[in-house]
Every structure is written in structure tokens, then in C-alpha cells.
Write a protein that holds these residues in place. Structure first.
Motif, PDB file in Angstrom:
ATOM      1  N   UNK A  80      21.568   6.436  14.418  1.00 52.28           N
ATOM      2  CA  UNK A  80      22.571   6.878  15.400  1.00 52.28           C
ATOM      3  C   UNK A  80      22.124   6.551  16.825  1.00 52.28           C
ATOM      4  N   UNK A  81      20.976   5.877  16.955  1.00 52.05           N
ATOM      5  CA  UNK A  81      20.486   5.485  18.269  1.00 52.05           C
ATOM      6  C   UNK A  81      19.103   4.866  18.174  1.00 52.05           C
ATOM      7  N   UNK A  82      18.611   4.420  19.347  1.00 47.73           N
ATOM      8  CA  UNK A  82      17.279   3.825  19.460  1.00 47.73           C
ATOM      9  C   UNK A  82      16.580   4.451  20.662  1.00 47.73           C
ATOM     10  N   UNK A  83      15.354   4.921  20.464  1.00 41.15           N
ATOM     11  CA  UNK A  83      14.581   5.552  21.545  1.00 41.15           C
ATOM     12  C   UNK A  83      14.320   4.541  22.657  1.00 41.15           C
ATOM     13  N   UNK A  84      14.608   4.958  23.908  1.00 40.69           N
ATOM     14  CA  UNK A  84      14.325   4.065  25.033  1.00 40.69           C
ATOM     15  C   UNK A  84      13.495   4.707  26.142  1.00 40.69           C
ATOM     16  N   UNK A  85      13.545   6.031  26.293  1.00 39.15           N
ATOM     17  CA  UNK A  85      12.774   6.608  27.397  1.00 39.15           C
ATOM     18  C   UNK A  85      12.623   8.115  27.235  1.00 39.15           C
ATOM     19  N   UNK A  86      11.800   8.648  28.100  1.00 40.28           N
ATOM     20  CA  UNK A  86      11.618  10.091  28.183  1.00 40.28           C
ATOM     21  C   UNK A  86      11.653  10.484  29.651  1.00 40.28           C
ATOM     22  N   UNK A  87      11.938  11.745  29.901  1.00 36.37           N
ATOM     23  CA  UNK A  87      11.978  12.247  31.262  1.00 36.37           C
ATOM     24  C   UNK A  87      10.579  12.142  31.864  1.00 36.37           C
ATOM     25  N   UNK A  88      10.483  11.825  33.141  1.00 33.54           N
ATOM     26  CA  UNK A  88       9.204  11.697  33.818  1.00 33.54           C
ATOM     27  C   UNK A  88       8.661  13.093  34.123  1.00 33.54           C
ATOM     28  N   UNK A  89       7.670  13.516  33.333  1.00 32.92           N
ATOM     29  CA  UNK A  89       7.127  14.864  33.451  1.00 32.92           C
ATOM     30  C   UNK A  89       6.607  15.168  34.856  1.00 32.92           C
ATOM     31  N   UNK A  90       5.846  14.245  35.440  1.00 31.37           N
ATOM     32  CA  UNK A  90       5.253  14.501  36.757  1.00 31.37           C
ATOM     33  C   UNK A  90       6.308  14.578  37.851  1.00 31.37           C
ATOM     34  N   UNK A  91       7.339  13.749  37.782  1.00 33.01           N
ATOM     35  CA  UNK A  91       8.416  13.803  38.759  1.00 33.01           C
ATOM     36  C   UNK A  91       9.118  15.161  38.709  1.00 33.01           C
ATOM     37  N   UNK A  92       9.434  15.617  37.506  1.00 37.16           N
ATOM     38  CA  UNK A  92      10.108  16.906  37.360  1.00 37.16           C
ATOM     39  C   UNK A  92       9.202  18.034  37.832  1.00 37.16           C
ATOM     40  N   UNK A  93       7.916  17.953  37.526  1.00 38.94           N
ATOM     41  CA  UNK A  93       6.971  18.969  37.985  1.00 38.94           C
ATOM     42  C   UNK A  93       6.934  19.026  39.503  1.00 38.94           C
ATOM     43  N   UNK A  94       6.873  17.874  40.150  1.00 43.67           N
ATOM     44  CA  UNK A  94       6.864  17.831  41.615  1.00 43.67           C
ATOM     45  C   UNK A  94       8.160  18.372  42.210  1.00 43.67           C
ATOM     46  N   UNK A  95       9.283  18.103  41.573  1.00 44.23           N
ATOM     47  CA  UNK A  95      10.588  18.522  42.095  1.00 44.23           C
ATOM     48  C   UNK A  95      10.899  19.988  41.831  1.00 44.23           C
TER      49      UNK A  95
END
Length: 176
Positions: free
Chosen positions: A105-120
Motif C-alpha cells: 500500500x506504499x513505499x517508505x521514503x522518509x521519517x520526521x527529522x527528530x532534531x528539528x522537531x526537538x529544536x522547534x
């Protein structure tokens, strides 16, 4: 790029916006996963991500993680991405997302940027990952003249584990 066996792979087609590529080898596999061309993933549907996370660091072979379709449409490019909650790592990219019926039903392409979210936000995101959905995936495959097994082809449910034939259809690609 090459397979684990050392066999070289040729790039047949690339779509940078989708973050997908078609690769070709001199040998042909007898194993495949059926792709559901008629039906899109459903919000909340159970899914399974297959891949080879941290290959070389963890030589565990194929892994499977479970989750669900967390958002339709997904973030970043809402018309083309599913948000999934199955944990993925480097090495899962390009791996299939299967539903309980064993259909892609899909193909993995990315994940959320943990460090960016932590900084924000001051907190770490948990299991916010993305996959290309079937519509854009099928368009990409057809553009590059890639045969894919449709939903009418036999699939094996994976509710009691991933059948061996399905495991053999997912291979590790080494990129240098």
C-alpha cells in the motif's frame, strides 16, 4: 549500487520529488509482492514496514515493524505521501508497506527529522514517518515500464507472520 551478493544494479529511472528509483539487475527474481492498484490505504489501517535498518551496524537481516496509517493525506506532499506510525530507520527507505492482506500500500521514503522537531518544540516526535502512496507509486512504475503484480495476483495474509516467499521478495540494496 549493488545487491548483497555483489551484483551491480543499474538505475533505470528516478523521481526526485517522490524519492523513488527503479533499479535493474542482470538476474530476475521469482518473488514479488502484489500491489493494490484499485484501493488506497485507509486511515487507521494496520500496516507493516519491511526493510534492513542500520544494515552493517545490525546484521539482523530483514526486519518488520508494525503500526498504522496515521494520516491521509500525509505531510510534506499531501497528494503523494501517507503518514505511518510503523518505526523506520535508515535502511527502511525503499521498503514496502504492507497491509494485513500482504498487499503493498506504499513505499517508505522518509521519517520526521527528530532534531528539528526537538529544536522547534522541545519534544521528540515518535513514529512520524512517511511513505509514497499507491497512486503516485503506480504512476511512477508505469512511466518506467515496470511490471507489477496486481491485487488479482495471490497474496498471503501476514497476520500470523510474513510468509517466506514475501521475505525473499525484499532485498537489501547497498549504496556507496
Amino acid at each position: 549500487m549493488q545487491l548483497e551478493s555483489g551484483e551491480a544494479l543499474e538505475i533505470v529511472g528516478v523521481d526526485k520529488a517522490l524519492d523513488l528509483a527503479v533499479l535493474s539487475s542482470s538476474s530476475r527474481s521469482q518473488y514479488f509482492l502484489p500491489l493494490d492498484s484499485e484501493e488506497s490505504a485507509k486511515l487507521g489501517e494496520d500496516i507493516f514496514a519491511l526493510g534492513f535498518p542500520y544494515r552493517g551496524l545490525l546484521d539482523q537481516g530483514l526486519t518488520v515493524t508494525g503500526g498504522n496509517v496515521g494520516a491521509l493525506p500525509g505531510a510534506l506532499d499531501s497528494a503523494k505521501r501517507l503518514m505511518i506510525t510503523a518505526p523506520v530507520q535508515p535502511g527502511n527507505s525503499g521498503g514496502p508497506i504492507l497491509n494485513r492482506d500482504g498487499r503493498v500500500v506504499g513505499v517508505v521514503v522518509s521519517r520526521f527529522n527528530d532534531l528539528f522537531v526537538l529544536e522547534q518544540t522541545g519534544s521528540l516526535p515518535q513514529n512520524i514517518n512517511f511513505a509514497v502512496s499507491n497512486g503516485p507509486l503506480i504512476g511512477f512504475l508505469e512511466k518506467h515500464h515496470v511490471f507489477y503484480a496486481n491485487v488479482d495476483d495471490k497474496a498471503d495474509p501476514i497476520s500470523n507472520g510474513v510468509p517466506e516467499q514475501m521475505q525473499k521478495s525484499v532485498v537489501s540494496v547497498l549504496c556507496h
